[in-house]
Write an enzyme that holds these catalytic residues in place. Structure first.
Site, PDB file in Angstrom:
ATOM      1  CB  ALA A 194     -45.202  21.599-119.627  1.00 33.94           C
ATOM      2  NE  ARG A 225     -55.242  29.113-128.317  1.00 30.06           N
ATOM      3  CZ  ARG A 225     -55.931  28.414-129.205  1.00 30.06           C
ATOM      4  NH1 ARG A 225     -55.561  28.447-130.491  1.00 30.06           N
ATOM      5  NH2 ARG A 225     -56.963  27.695-128.852  1.00 30.06           N
ATOM      6  CG  LEU A 271     -54.152  22.861-123.901  1.00 26.29           C
ATOM      7  CD1 LEU A 271     -54.925  22.597-125.183  1.00 26.29           C
ATOM      8  CD2 LEU A 271     -53.498  24.240-123.945  1.00 26.29           C
ATOM      9  CG  HIS A 278     -58.081  18.428-120.528  1.00 24.78           C
ATOM     10  ND1 HIS A 278     -57.999  17.802-119.305  1.00 24.78           N
ATOM     11  CD2 HIS A 278     -57.081  19.344-120.536  1.00 24.78           C
ATOM     12  CE1 HIS A 278     -56.992  18.314-118.611  1.00 24.78           C
ATOM     13  NE2 HIS A 278     -56.432  19.263-119.338  1.00 24.78           N
ATOM     14  CE  LYS A 308     -55.124  10.912-112.316  1.00 27.50           C
ATOM     15  NZ  LYS A 308     -54.006  10.423-113.133  1.00 27.50           N
ATOM     16  CG  ASP A 362     -56.600  22.008-109.553  1.00 31.80           C
ATOM     17  OD1 ASP A 362     -56.204  22.174-110.715  1.00 31.80           O
ATOM     18  OD2 ASP A 362     -55.853  22.063-108.567  1.00 31.80           O
TER      19      ASP A 362
END
Length: 378
Positions: free
Chosen positions: A40, A62, A102, A107, A125, A205
């Site tokens: 992020a 969370r 996430l 997603h 992505k 990934d």
């Protein structure tokens, strides 16, 4: 020497950019971040600092303590946490857009919930675990008149411009990859990159970048998967994937991705490979570091016995040399939300096609698609 100082300046400013003052009379786009993810800061929080029309307003995790710690570290005003933290963030009327970093397997659910809450979405992505889920997300975003984006750096755009100019003739083959030496990515059992249900695997990934580049440079979609070679981290989880494709007009392409390239001779660390090679009728182009070209890249064009090297850190009328791909992505996203023409845009069908290719490779290799989301949107 000037190139060395340029490198230092780009690294320094890309990680600590000059802060932009808000544009007079323009309401900044307020982002909420789902999850205190490691990516992020690089992908949104730092780029936002240099954009006069965007601000990271809230974060949810969370664990509320984690969210609070993350917010304090990055100067984020509002914090949500606990079992309902994500939804509470989506329900906040102050928030205009959601950044969703996430795990891949989440997603779809949280993008659909964000769109249902009337938020624009900037999505990491790959877009989801399956092409079907990806298509549904973009169809829902269009029905709600909302922006959903998965972006291009000027270096990649410049290579495409060289191809489209015709000076090298038609594309005959491409090779695009993304491979990192062992140790650059956490190899722990709880790493989401190695979790099947959460959309793990090297192809998921890293392969999305290589496949996007292949499709972009060739201007076409594969007609068939010719071969696939997987090296597994665990059952159904590829640590490494190499795949070759047939494309229209007798074009062939190879993509490769590796989360943990082992050292040579057991102790010599491998070098990252983030390169693209496009071979054409009259010559070839090699783009070194198409994934993170802000730090350093080179575009080497060979025609016969002649070779030239180019660099493209900015667009003709947009950007600074220290702008990262994420900063260009943010520019495009904000412009789209504000009703302005973005400099480049990934169309929904492109995101869907990339996921279709990923699924076709997994099918050919016998690993199968990652599980689609169990979330049902009503």
């Amino acid at each position: 020497m000037s190139s060395f100082f340029g490198l230092i300046d780009r690294i320094r400013k890309s990680s600590n950019p000059p802060e932009a003052k808000p544009s007079p009379g323009s309401k900044p786009l307020k982002f909420g971040v789902l999850g205190a993810a490691d990516i992020a800061p690089t992908a949104l929080i730092v780029p936002v600092k240099s954009h006069p029309e965007a601000v990271v307003y809230a974060v949810a995790a969370r664990n509320k303590d984690n969210a609070a710690s993350f917010a304090k570290k990055h100067g984020i005003e509002k914090v949500f946490g606990g079992a309902n933290g994500y939804q509470e963030l989506l329900d906040d009327p102050e928030i205009d857009a959601i950044y969703n970093p996430l795990p891949n397997g989440l997603h779809y659910e949280w993008t659909m919930k964000a769109l249902a809450a009337g938020k624009h979405v900037l999505l990491e992505k790959p877009s989801s675990n399956t092409a079907a889920d990806t298509r549904r997300m973009f169809e829902f975003a269009e029905s709600r008149n909302l922006v959903l984006l998965e972006a291009f750096h000027p270096a990649v755009l410049r290579v495409k411009a060289i191809i489209d100019s015709g000076e090298l003739g038609a594309v005959k083959s491409t090779s695009t990859g993304l491979a990192l030496p062992r140790g650059m990515i956490k190899s722990a059992a709880d790493n989401i990159r190695f979790d099947f249900k959460l959309g793990g695997g090297a192809l998921m990934d890293m392969g999305s970048y290589a496949i996007n580049a292949m499709r972009y440079f060739t201007g076409a979609n594969p007609t068939s998967v010719l071969s696939v070679d997987h090296e597994l981290k665990s059952p159904k989880i590829d640590r490494k994937t190499v795949a070759s494709f047939s494309l229209p007009n007798s074009v062939t392409s190879t993509i490769f991705c590796d989360l943990e390239v082992p050292p040579s001779l057991g102790f010599i660390p491998a070098m990252p490979n983030l390169n693209a090679v496009i071979k054409c009728e009259k010559g070839e182009i090699k783009l070194m570091n198409y994934v993170a070209p802000t730090q350093y890249h080179s575009i080497t064009v060979k025609i016969g016995n002649k070779t030239r090297t180019e660099k493209a850190y900015t667009l003709p009328n947009l950007g600074e040399p220290w702008w990262t791909s994420y900063r260009y992505q943010l520019e495009a996203f904000v412009n789209k939300v504000k009703g302005r023409e973005p400099h480049a845009w990934v169309m929904p069908e492109d995101s869907v096609r990339t996921m279709e290719v990923i699924e076709s490779v997994y099918a050919k290799g016998g690993l199968g698609s990652r599980p689609g989301s169990g979330y049902v949107h009503y």
